[in-house]
Design a protein around this motif. Structure first.
Motif, short mmCIF file in Angstrom:
data_model
loop_
_atom_site.label_atom_id
_atom_site.label_comp_id
_atom_site.label_asym_id
_atom_site.label_seq_id
_atom_site.Cartn_x
_atom_site.Cartn_y
_atom_site.Cartn_z
N GLU A 43 -19.14 21.47 -12.71
CA GLU A 43 -18.17 21.81 -11.45
C GLU A 43 -16.96 20.99 -11.11
OE1 GLU A 43 -19.00 24.70 -9.92
OE2 GLU A 43 -20.60 24.89 -11.44
N ASN A 44 -17.44 19.67 -11.38
CA ASN A 44 -15.90 18.67 -11.22
C ASN A 44 -14.82 19.31 -12.10
OD1 ASN A 44 -16.10 15.14 -11.03
ND2 ASN A 44 -14.42 16.45 -10.75
N GLY A 45 -15.19 19.64 -13.35
CA GLY A 45 -14.06 19.92 -14.17
C GLY A 45 -13.30 21.53 -13.63
N LEU A 46 -14.21 22.12 -13.03
CA LEU A 46 -13.62 23.36 -12.32
C LEU A 46 -12.72 22.93 -11.49
CD1 LEU A 46 -16.71 25.92 -12.29
CD2 LEU A 46 -14.79 25.91 -13.99
N ILE A 47 -13.26 21.95 -10.54
CA ILE A 47 -12.14 21.41 -9.44
C ILE A 47 -10.89 20.83 -9.91
CG2 ILE A 47 -12.20 20.00 -7.37
CD1 ILE A 47 -15.22 20.91 -6.97
N ILE A 60 -9.01 16.10 -0.56
CA ILE A 60 -10.45 15.70 -0.53
C ILE A 60 -11.12 16.67 0.39
CG2 ILE A 60 -11.81 13.85 0.45
CD1 ILE A 60 -9.97 11.68 -0.41
N ASN A 61 -10.81 17.07 1.53
CA ASN A 61 -11.43 18.07 2.44
C ASN A 61 -11.59 19.52 1.66
OD1 ASN A 61 -11.85 16.61 4.33
ND2 ASN A 61 -10.06 16.91 5.56
N ASP A 62 -10.52 19.93 0.95
CA ASP A 62 -10.49 21.10 0.06
C ASP A 62 -11.57 21.01 -1.22
OD1 ASP A 62 -8.66 22.35 1.58
OD2 ASP A 62 -6.87 21.84 0.22
N PHE A 63 -11.56 19.70 -1.71
CA PHE A 63 -12.29 19.67 -2.87
C PHE A 63 -13.78 19.48 -2.33
CE2 PHE A 63 -9.12 17.49 -5.47
CZ PHE A 63 -8.26 18.51 -5.71
N PHE A 122 0.78 -1.29 -0.02
CA PHE A 122 0.02 -0.02 0.07
C PHE A 122 1.00 1.23 0.03
CE2 PHE A 122 0.67 -0.16 4.54
CZ PHE A 122 0.47 1.06 5.13
N ASN A 123 2.13 1.18 0.14
CA ASN A 123 2.92 2.34 0.00
C ASN A 123 3.47 2.46 -0.93
OD1 ASN A 123 2.84 3.38 2.75
ND2 ASN A 123 4.22 1.78 3.59
N ASP A 124 3.50 1.68 -2.00
CA ASP A 124 3.87 1.57 -3.16
C ASP A 124 2.97 2.23 -4.11
OD1 ASP A 124 6.59 0.57 -2.52
OD2 ASP A 124 5.64 -1.47 -2.88
N LEU A 125 2.54 3.47 -4.35
CA LEU A 125 1.51 3.92 -4.69
C LEU A 125 1.35 4.02 -6.31
CD1 LEU A 125 1.17 7.15 -2.83
CD2 LEU A 125 -0.14 5.17 -2.48
N LYS A 126 0.29 3.45 -6.87
CA LYS A 126 0.34 3.49 -8.27
C LYS A 126 -0.80 4.54 -8.91
CE LYS A 126 -0.92 -0.87 -7.65
NZ LYS A 126 -1.12 -2.09 -7.83
N TYR A 127 -0.65 4.58 -10.15
CA TYR A 127 -1.68 5.64 -10.74
C TYR A 127 -3.25 5.13 -10.74
CZ TYR A 127 2.04 8.80 -12.43
OH TYR A 127 3.00 9.48 -12.35
N SER A 128 -3.28 3.79 -10.33
CA SER A 128 -4.71 3.29 -10.31
C SER A 128 -5.20 3.26 -8.70
CB SER A 128 -4.77 1.87 -10.93
OG SER A 128 -3.88 1.15 -10.20
N ASP A 129 -4.47 3.80 -7.88
CA ASP A 129 -5.01 3.95 -6.42
C ASP A 129 -5.72 5.30 -6.09
OD1 ASP A 129 -3.37 1.57 -6.09
OD2 ASP A 129 -1.76 2.41 -5.18
N TRP A 130 -6.78 5.20 -5.46
CA TRP A 130 -7.67 6.23 -5.35
C TRP A 130 -7.88 6.39 -3.80
CZ3 TRP A 130 -10.01 9.40 -9.35
CH2 TRP A 130 -9.72 8.93 -10.57
N ASN A 131 -8.47 7.56 -3.40
CA ASN A 131 -8.94 7.45 -1.90
C ASN A 131 -10.35 8.33 -2.42
OD1 ASN A 131 -6.38 7.50 -0.97
ND2 ASN A 131 -6.94 8.22 0.86
N ALA A 132 -11.39 7.75 -1.41
CA ALA A 132 -12.85 8.06 -1.64
C ALA A 132 -13.32 8.65 -0.18
CB ALA A 132 -13.71 7.22 -2.20
N PHE A 153 -14.38 10.59 -5.33
CA PHE A 153 -12.85 9.87 -5.79
C PHE A 153 -11.83 10.63 -6.05
CE2 PHE A 153 -16.58 6.82 -6.44
CZ PHE A 153 -16.10 5.69 -5.67
N VAL A 154 -10.70 10.70 -5.20
CA VAL A 154 -9.54 11.54 -5.81
C VAL A 154 -8.39 10.41 -5.88
CG1 VAL A 154 -7.92 13.08 -4.99
CG2 VAL A 154 -10.41 13.32 -4.40
N ASN A 155 -7.68 10.67 -7.12
CA ASN A 155 -6.65 9.85 -7.51
C ASN A 155 -5.44 10.36 -6.70
OD1 ASN A 155 -4.06 9.31 -9.12
ND2 ASN A 155 -5.62 7.94 -9.89
N ILE A 156 -4.71 9.34 -6.17
CA ILE A 156 -3.66 9.67 -5.04
C ILE A 156 -2.45 10.53 -5.67
CG2 ILE A 156 -2.02 8.85 -3.55
CD1 ILE A 156 -3.92 6.70 -2.64
N LEU A 157 -2.00 10.21 -6.86
CA LEU A 157 -0.82 10.77 -7.47
C LEU A 157 -1.06 11.88 -8.21
CD1 LEU A 157 1.20 7.46 -8.30
CD2 LEU A 157 1.48 8.96 -6.44
#
Length: 175
Positions: free
Chosen positions: A145-149, A119-122, A25-35, A48-52
């Motif tokens: 609105e998602n596009g603006l963010i 995520i909190n900011d978004f 889980f510490n080896d982050l990939k572009y397919s890892d997301w937080n939600a 959903f926010v992509n980690i990288l």
């Protein structure tokens, strides 16, 4: 399989979440997301926010029965958002860039403070846009609105110099 690390609120909403973190889980990939799960006008929403890349995808006005098809809903919303942000042509050719297959694996939180802060900011920005531009979630153009963010300067997850780039620019850079 796309890994999605859930906040405690989302974990409570979903219920069936993998309680063990993967060994890598510490080896982050572009397919890892937080939600994260939140409310707007008493309506349930998930971001959903992509980690990288900090690229975000909002799913608004979700109900409990939608959890059965969350994989399909997320992939469909991701493609719509990528198309809106002008990234669809490149990503459709390599659809596994931000996802690893069509299945989502929900995992307990990885306590990634950088991403949780974004995520909190978004979420705050989304709520402000809904309240002041539209008045109610049902009247909101979520994709716009998602596009603006996604064009908001955030920097990169791995950037040590604290440069300012947007999530859209971060996704373009990995293509």
């Amino acid at each position: 399989m796309t890994r999605v690390y859930c906040t405690k609120k989302l974990k409570g909403f979903i219920g069936d979440v993998d309680e063990t973190l993967p060994a890598d889980f510490n080896d982050l990939k572009y397919s890892d997301w937080n939600a994260h799960f939140f409310f707007v006008d008493k309506r349930k929403c998930i971001v959903f926010v992509n980690i990288l890349t900090y690229y975000s995808v909002y799913i608004a006005d979700i109900i409990k029965k939608d959890l059965k098809t969350m994989d399909e809903i997320f992939l469909k919303r991701l493609k719509v958002q990528l198309h809106h942000d002008g990234l669809a042509v490149k990503v459709y050719e390599n659809s596994s860039l931000l996802t690893e297959g069509a299945k989502i694996r929900f995992i307990k939180t990885n306590n990634n403070k950088k991403v949780l802060g974004r995520i909190n900011d978004f979420v705050y920005m989304f709520k402000v846009h809904v309240a002041y531009k539209y008045g109610h979630l049902s009247a909101t153009n979520v994709v716009y609105e998602n596009g603006l963010i996604n064009t908001t300067p955030t920097g990169k997850y791995t950037d040590k110099r604290k440069g300012w780039t947007s999530p859209v620019e971060n996704v373009k850079a990995i293509m």
